[in-house]
Design an enzyme around this catalytic site. Structure first.
Site, PDB file in Angstrom:
ATOM      1  N   PRO A 141       0.841  -1.204   0.000  1.00 30.60           N
ATOM      2  CA  PRO A 141       0.000   0.000   0.000  1.00 30.60           C
ATOM      3  C   PRO A 141       0.875   1.252   0.000  1.00 30.60           C
ATOM      4  O   PRO A 141       1.932   1.271   0.631  1.00 30.60           O
ATOM      5  CB  PRO A 141      -0.806  -0.119   1.285  1.00 30.60           C
ATOM      6  CG  PRO A 141      -0.268  -1.246   2.055  1.00 30.60           C
ATOM      7  CD  PRO A 141       0.653  -2.018   1.192  1.00 30.60           C
ATOM      8  N   HIS A 155      -4.804 -12.689   0.000  1.00 28.38           N
ATOM      9  CA  HIS A 155      -4.211 -12.094   1.194  1.00 28.38           C
ATOM     10  C   HIS A 155      -5.203 -12.141   2.363  1.00 28.38           C
ATOM     11  O   HIS A 155      -4.833 -12.420   3.487  1.00 28.38           O
ATOM     12  CB  HIS A 155      -3.832 -10.634   0.928  1.00 28.38           C
ATOM     13  CG  HIS A 155      -2.490 -10.483   0.292  1.00 28.38           C
ATOM     14  ND1 HIS A 155      -2.270 -10.763  -1.021  1.00 28.38           N
ATOM     15  CD2 HIS A 155      -1.294 -10.091   0.802  1.00 28.38           C
ATOM     16  CE1 HIS A 155      -1.002 -10.547  -1.307  1.00 28.38           C
ATOM     17  NE2 HIS A 155      -0.384 -10.142  -0.213  1.00 28.38           N
TER      18      HIS A 155
END
Lengths: 368, 755
Positions: A133, A320
């Protein structure tokens, strides 16, 4: 021998098979003071073993938990961590490459919520790196969502760092919590406004910035007419490396924050980069998901630790997320249920679904 | 306010650096070249490890390998893993296998493969045996067994069979060997040690590795042997480890539904019902159902309850969309090679087409005429053949003339030898001698023009570096076979191919084979049956190349295109290989004779087989040689039609007149036109001169040639010509199992036609 038998053994090559299973299991271990052994670290990757960012991440966890770490070397495929109590305070970690600092924060943040005092972490490395991210995503999306859990943390970007040299610096202030609240994000509502950050750095010309941002804006205005759009365009010509990127965040009437992001690459046109971020955002909105696919897995651990039943509506389940669920169930004993929104479309990997979690209600023993 | 130095007007001005051809990046950007943003791939991101990190890593790798081995060893023989399989091989004639079976397995029943549980070792074993002299049974069982027990007897001496067994098994892949001697109890106790050491020395001579000798007369000794079977380190065999395989314990044939059901423990890689299975010596079949059965010999350990698995039966049914087909050849489109210029759309689509689909010979119609006009053949085959027939006729006449005068005794003797075959043999020996002395040299025909006779040949500047298009002028057979874009990556994918089914490896399963023709039931071996699961694409035909090396004691003369009996992995078939040199480079020289002493590459049309795969080459059985004789061994090199095999011929000439820089050469050609035709091709001499034809002289084939140095009078001038050669489509699955006692013969069948 006695301590060895108490070790929880995690196979790092399972499911997603990369750094995430390591990060989540280390965080769980620190919070619950469970000694763990992670074997076959990053066994699912072509280059298995700890890379710099993972190494710094678990060293940071070792510091935070005042624990003892064994076998933590570069490219090591097995580590043992014996965590002690989490006190909190000031921490510093430098990846010395473009390894993402946000991944370091993924380890540190849940741990420091259970510290006895306000902590501040200075992280150095890549702030906007691929396969992680971006710092703006965490700032714009994860920060406000965490507030619902009762978490207060603040990110200050002192300097951005990009591939390959890194060198960015981020300061994160985290307040400890007594316990986490459960969340219920079931309705997306209407999109109120879209904020965002776009940037170019190094030798990337400003034209790229404007082309990229304009392309994203054009697409968003076309798809969501009448929504207020503010994208902060930044230029960092003195950065060490060349990069460009765009992070978007949609705020909805029900208080959901949904993100979309992309990084520019030399093989891609700036328009493509811009549209990629916008499409990612629109894709989540189309699924009527309350969290985007990059936030999904980061919430799993928080939901497992919170008290009560959390329900989150999200898009298709990512690998994930599945991995995070597996670890949370195995190490924390939380109960997860993933059920499709539309019973006619039972495949959660393709269609939107609800993540329902019965949290363990972990109390902070050090909280004053 | 900070102070800064500013240069004044007197600052020294140096000459700017001259860049020459090399520009700086700044200079480039000033001139308007786009900035290259560093891409991720061009940057080295890996780090060099320090000593501590290297040591830690080495330790961890060692530890994980150790754990893996210990895990495998502990799991072996327990529930969920198949029993140890032990193959009994008598090395001498008079060994009673039944007795030995009873010793090893007290409640022994019959001669088929049987599994039993040994409570003292707490492990399960499967026993099977290869009777004396049955080579194929031995080879098939040795492919699937974990351990092999060679049985020696104190009464018999070692025969040729024992040596053959060892040599064949070493070539195919030897399972973990053990040796045992029987009958030692009957020897007087004072001679016992001596007898034992005598047998032991024989064993060491036969097989120098792992030559510990057990004695096998009492139950205690049998128990000791079983325990060492369960504890010894297993040798891994590459071909076996890559395939699923079953040692069958039961077989049932249902003639109504044409279904053959075979039961046994599934070993090796997981087997999916979508895969094709191969029964050695019988053929390829599709699976209609795999079902797990209750274990006939359940593991009775207290810790590992084997019963859980037995209770829930697993049934695996093939998925019609994913099941591999039994089609082995590509469909030939005779119009594919149409020589009209394709339209633009066709050109585009053909460019997009998968490169693995094959385009037939551009002129299939020409192929037949081509083979007739192929100047090579008259000399090579029909020429010698017609001569043969003639000579045989005369031989027979003279034979009958003689018989009247000689006694019955010699007449009887004559019956034992075949004069026709002897003549053939002699011719072969002479031809091979000639080939050794004058490799590839050919005489230019006098009565025929060389440009017609050698019309299919071409000259090459350099055999190593000159280009040769691998797709040029291919035979029709090439349209029938499959080609991989990249053999290595396809092999990797096939080995990792996941058919996405339940994994029943290690369990007792029954496999139902679809459409098993009733004709073939009689061919099923009664005692030992072996099934191999084939990997993806392994049923498809392609051109297979394998390295071969002659085994030492065999002196037979082998020519290219001689029929050979081949054992390739689990398959047995007849084919006529062609041989070429095993050398680097894109072109490989065809070898007319497969001689001893070196490694050759043989090429055949055969089903695709992935590496590693051992190959045994036997002489085919004939009335004179009833048992197949091991000729050569080797392993698969690759599959694919792109290997260019070039036949080389050399035309020779002699110097007639020698000048300093040039010479007049004769006997290479016999007319002027031929010289003009072959003029561009370079000449070489046996003494190392290089030259070219300059011009023809006269009309009888004299030619003026220039050379780099003066020629020597005794030199020979050579011109090399090349032609690409292909193997013949002679693949024929070999179905017959020869035994030692029954009369021999060949029985071959096309299973494809029946299924």
């Amino acid at each position: 021998m006695a301590t060895k038998s108490l070790l929880t053994v995690i196979d790092g090559s399972l499911m997603e098979g990369g750094g995430q299973i390591l990060r989540n299991s280390v965080s769980c271990a620190c919070i619950c003071r469970i000694p763990i052994r992670v074997k076959k670290i990053r066994g699912g990757r072509t280059k298995p073993g700890l890379q710099r960012q993972h190494l710094m991440g678990i060293r940071l966890a070792e510091q935070i938990s005042c624990g003892r770490l064994e076998g933590a070397e570069l490219l090591s495929q097995e580590i043992v961590l014996n965590p002690e109590s989490i006190i909190g305070g000031d921490f510093y970690s430098d990846v010395k490459s473009a390894g993402s600092v946000m991944l370091l924060l993924q380890i540190a943040l849940p741990c420091l919520l259970y510290a006895s005092k306000i902590s501040s972490v200075i992280l150095k490395g890549g702030t906007n790196a691929s396969f992680a991210p971006q710092v703006d995503h965490t700032h714009l999306v994860l920060c406000p969502i965490s507030k619902i859990f009762g978490i207060n943390f603040d990110i200050t970007i002192k300097k951005r760092g990009f591939f390959p040299k890194g060198g960015g610096e981020v300061k994160v202030d985290i307040e400890p919590v007594k316990k986490l609240n459960c969340v219920s994000l079931q309705e997306m509502g209407e999109v109120l406004e879209i904020t965002g950050v776009s940037f170019v750095a190094g030798r990337c010309p400003p034209k790229v910035l404007h082309t990229m941002t304009d392309a994203a804006e054009a697409l968003l205005t076309k798809s969501l007419p009448g929504v207020k759009l503010t994208i902060n365009r930044q230029q960092h010509p003195h950065a060490m490396d060349t990069a460009s990127g765009l992070v978007l965040c949609a705020v909805t009437s029900t208080g959901c924050y949904i993100g979309g992001s992309s990084l520019g690459s030399p093989s891609e046109l700036p328009e493509g980069t811009g549209e990629k971020a916008a499409l990612e955002l629109l894709d989540s909105l189309e699924h009527k998901a309350c969290v985007d696919k990059w936030t999904q897995d980061q919430l799993i651990l928080l939901m497992a630790l919170a008290e009560g039943k959390s329900v989150v509506r999200c898009g298709p389940i990512t690998l994930h997320t599945e991995t995070a669920v597996y670890i949370a169930e195995k190490m924390l004993g939380a109960k997860f249920e993933i059920k499709p929104v539309d019973p006619a479309k039972p495949d959660c990997k393709k269609y939107p679904c609800f993540i329902v979690c019965e949290g363990i209600g972990k109390l902070n023993p050090n909280f004053i | 306010m900070e102070h800064r130095h500013k240069p004044g007007p007197l600052k020294q001005q140096n000459k700017p650096h001259k860049l020459g051809k090399h520009q700086t990046k700044a200079g480039l950007s000033k001139r308007g070249r786009p900035i290259r943003i560093p891409s991720t791939s061009s940057l080295r991101t890996d780090v060099t490890l320090g000593r501590k990190e290297r040591r830690n890593r080495a330790n961890q790798i060692r530890k994980s390998k150790r754990e893996q081995i210990i895990f495998e060893k502990r799991a072996r023989g327990l529930s969920g893993t198949p029993p140890h399989s032990l193959l009994l091989v008598p090395m001498t004639r008079h060994i009673n296998l039944t007795e030995i079976r009873t010793l090893l397995q007290p409640a022994s029943t019959d001669s088929t493969a049987t599994t039993f549980y040994c409570p003292r070792i707490k492990q399960r074993f499967t026993l099977c045996s290869a009777p004396y002299g049955e080579l194929y049974t031995l080879l098939d069982l040795a492919k699937v067994c974990d351990s092999i027990l060679f049985l020696f007897s104190v009464e018999d001496s070692i025969s040729e069979w024992a040596e053959e067994v060892i040599s064949v098994l070493m070539a195919q892949g030897l399972p973990t060997p053990l040796h045992a001697v029987t009958g030692l109890q009957s020897v007087p106790s004072k001679d016992r040690a001596q007898t034992r050491s005598a047998v032991s020395s024989v064993v060491t001579h036969l097989l120098p590795i792992d030559s510990k000798l057990f004695s096998l007369d009492t139950e205690t000794e049998a128990f000791n042997l079983l325990r060492s079977v369960s504890e010894q380190k297993r040798r891994s065999l590459g071909y076996r480890d890559n395939h699923p395989y079953i040692l069958c314990e039961e077989s049932v044939y249902d003639s109504n539904s044409l279904t053959l059901s075979l039961s046994g423990y599934l070993r090796g890689k997981p087997l999916s019902p979508n895969q094709i299975v191969h029964l050695p010596g019988i053929g390829d079949f599709q699976i209609s159902l795999i079902e797990t059965q209750s274990d006939p010999c359940p593991f009775r350990g207290s810790r590992h309850g084997g019963m859980e698995i037995d209770t829930n039966k697993v049934r695996l049914i093939p998925d019609q969309t994913l099941q591999e087909s039994l089609i082995t050849e590509a469909e030939v489109d005779p119009m594919e090679g149409e020589q009209t210029w394709p339209s633009k759309e066709e050109l585009k689509s053909s460019l997009k087409k998968n490169p693995s689909s094959w385009i037939a010979d551009p002129t299939p119609g020409e192929d037949s005429t081509e083979s007739e006009s192929d100047g090579e053949r008259p000399e090579q085959i029909s020429g010698s053949d017609s001569e043969d027939h003639l000579s045989i006729g005369s031989e027979r006449e003279s034979d009958s003339a003689i018989t009247e005068t000689v006694s019955m005794d010699t007449n009887d003797y004559d019956k034992t030898c075949d004069p026709r075959e002897e003549k053939e043999q002699l011719e072969r020996i002479r031809a091979q001698g000639e080939d050794v002395k004058f490799p590839d040299e050919r005489d230019t025909p006098i009565d025929q023009a060389a440009r017609i006779r050698f019309g299919k040949y071409r000259g090459l500047q350099s055999f190593r570096t000159s280009p040769w298009d691998p797709d040029e002028n291919l035979p029709v057979d090439y349209a029938r076979i499959f080609k991989f874009h990249n053999f290595r990556s396809t092999q990797k994918r096939a080995l990792q191919h996941d058919y996405k089914d339940g994994d029943v490896t290690g369990l007792y399963v029954t496999i139902h084979l679809k459409d098993f023709p009733s004709k073939l039931v009689s061919l099923l071996p009664s005692t030992s049956m072996v099934i191999f699961g084939l990997l993806q694409f392994e049923q498809k035909m392609s051109l297979i190349h394998f390295t071969v090396k002659r085994v030492s004691p065999c002196n037979e003369i082998v020519k290219s295109k001689d029929p050979m009996l081949l054992h390739m992995g689990c398959r047995r078939f007849l084919a006529n290989p062609i041989y070429s040199q095993h050398a680097p480079g894109d072109k490989h020289k065809y070898e007319l004779f497969f001689r001893g002493g070196g490694t050759y590459v043989a090429s055949i049309y055969a089903p695709i087989t992935f590496k590693p795969c051992p190959i045994l080459m036997f002489t085919p059985t004939s009335p004179t040689t009833p048992t197949p004789q091991l000729l050569a061994t080797g392993s698969v090199l690759m599959a694919g039609p792109d290997r260019i095999i070039c036949k080389r011929i050399k035309l020779s000439g002699h110097p007639f007149k020698i000048h300093r820089r040039s010479a007049v050469i004769r006997y290479m050609f016999f007319n002027r036109e031929d010289i003009m035709w072959f003029k561009p091709i370079q000449l070489r001499t046996k003494y190392g001169r290089v030259g070219n034809i300059k011009e023809p002289l006269g009309t009888h084939g004299h030619m003026k040639c220039t050379f780099d140095k003066q020629l020597k009078a005794q030199d020979t001038i050579l011109m090399s010509l090349y032609k690409r050669v292909y193997p013949k489509w002679t693949y024929c699955p070999y179905l017959y199992q020869p035994t030692s006692d029954v009369t021999q013969g060949e029985l071959t069948m096309e299973t494809d036609r029946e299924t």
